[in-house]
Structures are given as structure tokens and as C-alpha cells.
Design a protein around this motif. Structure first.
Motif, PDB file in Angstrom:
ATOM      1  N   GLU A  59      38.156  55.492  55.130  1.00  0.00           N
ATOM      2  CA  GLU A  59      38.286  54.891  56.460  1.00  0.00           C
ATOM      3  C   GLU A  59      36.899  54.441  56.911  1.00  0.00           C
ATOM      4  OE1 GLU A  59      41.212  54.410  58.181  1.00  0.00           O
ATOM      5  OE2 GLU A  59      42.149  55.165  56.351  1.00  0.00           O
ATOM      6  N   HIS A  60      36.816  53.188  57.335  1.00  0.00           N
ATOM      7  CA  HIS A  60      35.533  52.636  57.798  1.00  0.00           C
ATOM      8  C   HIS A  60      35.824  51.540  58.811  1.00  0.00           C
ATOM      9  CE1 HIS A  60      31.384  51.264  57.686  1.00  0.00           C
ATOM     10  NE2 HIS A  60      31.815  50.038  57.441  1.00  0.00           N
ATOM     11  N   GLU A  61      35.222  51.633  59.979  1.00  0.00           N
ATOM     12  CA  GLU A  61      35.370  50.652  61.061  1.00  0.00           C
ATOM     13  C   GLU A  61      36.829  50.362  61.394  1.00  0.00           C
ATOM     14  OE1 GLU A  61      32.962  47.177  61.191  1.00  0.00           O
ATOM     15  OE2 GLU A  61      31.151  48.243  60.572  1.00  0.00           O
ATOM     16  N   GLY A  62      37.650  51.402  61.432  1.00  0.00           N
ATOM     17  CA  GLY A  62      39.039  51.251  61.850  1.00  0.00           C
ATOM     18  C   GLY A  62      39.978  50.697  60.804  1.00  0.00           C
ATOM     19  N   ALA A  63      39.512  50.553  59.581  1.00  0.00           N
ATOM     20  CA  ALA A  63      40.357  50.024  58.504  1.00  0.00           C
ATOM     21  C   ALA A  63      40.265  50.964  57.297  1.00  0.00           C
ATOM     22  CB  ALA A  63      39.903  48.622  58.106  1.00  0.00           C
ATOM     23  N   THR A  64      41.253  50.848  56.422  1.00  0.00           N
ATOM     24  CA  THR A  64      41.250  51.610  55.184  1.00  0.00           C
ATOM     25  C   THR A  64      40.768  50.707  54.057  1.00  0.00           C
ATOM     26  OG1 THR A  64      43.142  52.899  55.977  1.00  0.00           O
ATOM     27  CG2 THR A  64      42.632  53.038  53.628  1.00  0.00           C
ATOM     28  N   TRP A  65      39.769  51.163  53.355  1.00  0.00           N
ATOM     29  CA  TRP A  65      39.180  50.426  52.237  1.00  0.00           C
ATOM     30  C   TRP A  65      39.579  51.148  50.959  1.00  0.00           C
ATOM     31  CZ3 TRP A  65      35.758  46.248  53.352  1.00  0.00           C
ATOM     32  CH2 TRP A  65      35.494  46.069  54.713  1.00  0.00           C
ATOM     33  N   TYR A  66      39.966  50.392  49.950  1.00  0.00           N
ATOM     34  CA  TYR A  66      40.415  50.970  48.686  1.00  0.00           C
ATOM     35  C   TYR A  66      39.434  50.591  47.575  1.00  0.00           C
ATOM     36  CZ  TYR A  66      44.766  51.878  51.112  1.00  0.00           C
ATOM     37  OH  TYR A  66      45.700  52.336  52.011  1.00  0.00           O
ATOM     38  N   PHE A  67      39.254  51.534  46.647  1.00  0.00           N
ATOM     39  CA  PHE A  67      38.295  51.348  45.557  1.00  0.00           C
ATOM     40  C   PHE A  67      38.944  51.730  44.237  1.00  0.00           C
ATOM     41  CE2 PHE A  67      36.236  52.233  49.533  1.00  0.00           C
ATOM     42  CZ  PHE A  67      35.346  51.179  49.633  1.00  0.00           C
ATOM     43  N   ILE A  68      38.387  51.209  43.153  1.00  0.00           N
ATOM     44  CA  ILE A  68      38.950  51.496  41.830  1.00  0.00           C
ATOM     45  C   ILE A  68      38.402  52.794  41.252  1.00  0.00           C
ATOM     46  CG2 ILE A  68      39.429  49.073  41.296  1.00  0.00           C
ATOM     47  CD1 ILE A  68      36.918  49.172  39.432  1.00  0.00           C
ATOM     48  N   SER A  69      37.318  53.316  41.852  1.00  0.00           N
ATOM     49  CA  SER A  69      36.709  54.528  41.323  1.00  0.00           C
ATOM     50  C   SER A  69      35.941  55.264  42.418  1.00  0.00           C
ATOM     51  CB  SER A  69      35.738  54.179  40.188  1.00  0.00           C
ATOM     52  OG  SER A  69      34.633  53.456  40.710  1.00  0.00           O
TER      53      SER A  69
END
Length: 147
Positions: A59-69
Motif C-alpha cells: 500500500e502506497h499513497e492510497g493505492a495497492t502496488w503489485y510486484f513480481i518479487s
């Protein structure tokens, strides 16, 4: 004819968005995923976008960020300004034209170490004709979007 249709489309968007402030990070209507669920780090490290994984969400700046690793999540956490798309992931060309539109994670440009998203391939083509001009315009307009 295509330019007229694009112009009318963005004029309509401007009319609809007048007086409406936007979230700092673009997410789809029924999703809280930044960059459409793509891992923003991959644009820099793989030179192409890759869908992130819920196991590495942040969670960052009110949004969900997705990563591969876990490593990509760590890289983003250590320097989000480096990896996050400019203008919160909205279409950079639209911001340059003093309106907003979704940024398509598959219509992207890395320019001077920064990630820019565009609405579609036609808009990206126009964007690429004069990136410095559009960036100057978007930089000037971006603060107004968040008001």
C-alpha cells in the motif's frame, strides 16, 4: 478524421472532469491497483511491463502496488519516486492537455529516467512526437488536477 475524434473525446473528458479533483494515483473504478496491477519496477529492470503478484503487494499513497518479487517491492519502497509513473499513472498526454484519462500500462515510455503512461497507441504516437513539450505542459497542469 482521427484527430477530430481524439480532440472531441478529450474535450468531453475535460467537460466531465471540470471541478472534480482526482486521486493522486490512478486506479480503475472497481480496483485499487496502481498501474493496472503491473509491477512498475519491471519497466526499468526488464524494459517491459509484467503483471505483479498479490503475494508482493504494497500500500502506497492510497493505492495497492503489485510486484513480481520481494526484491522489486523493496526497490520500490526504497525509492517510489524513481519507479512510480509520472502524474500518478494518468495519461501524460491528457495531463498535458489539462484533463485526465486513464493510463494504459501497455502504452508506456521511459524518458530521461521517468515512466510515462498514455491512454492508447494513437495518443502515445502523438506523445512521442514532442515529449519535451508535453512534459512541460503536463508538469504545469499536474498540480491543478489534484486541487
Amino acid at each position: 478524421m482521427k484527430k477530430i475524434e481524439v480532440s472531441l473525446f478529450f474535450s468531453m473528458l475535460l467537460w466531465l472532469s471540470t471541478g472534480i479533483s482526482e486521486d493522486a494515483i490512478y486506479t480503475a473504478l472497481f480496483s485499487n491497483a496502481a498501474v493496472g496491477g503491473y509491477d512498475p519496477v519491471t519497466y526499468f529492470t526488464q524494459d517491459s511491463p509484467a503483471k505483479g503478484n498479490q503475494a508482493y503487494a504494497l500500500e502506497h499513497e492510497g493505492a495497492t502496488w503489485y510486484f513480481i518479487s520481494k526484491e522489486n517491492r523493496r526497490l520500490f519502497q526504497s525509492n517510489p519516486e524513481k519507479y512510480a509513473p509520472q502524474y500518478g499513472g494518468y495519461c501524460a498526454w491528457a495531463i498535458a492537455h489539462d484533463t485526465t484519462a486513464r493510463g494504459d500500462p501497455k502504452q508506456w515510455t521511459l524518458y530521461q529516467g521517468k515512466l510515462y503512461l498514455n491512454y492508447d497507441a494513437a495518443i502515445k504516437k502523438d506523445w512521442e512526437q514532442d515529449k519535451p513539450r508535453w512534459i512541460r505542459e503536463a508538469d504545469r497542469n499536474w498540480p491543478k488536477v489534484l486541487q
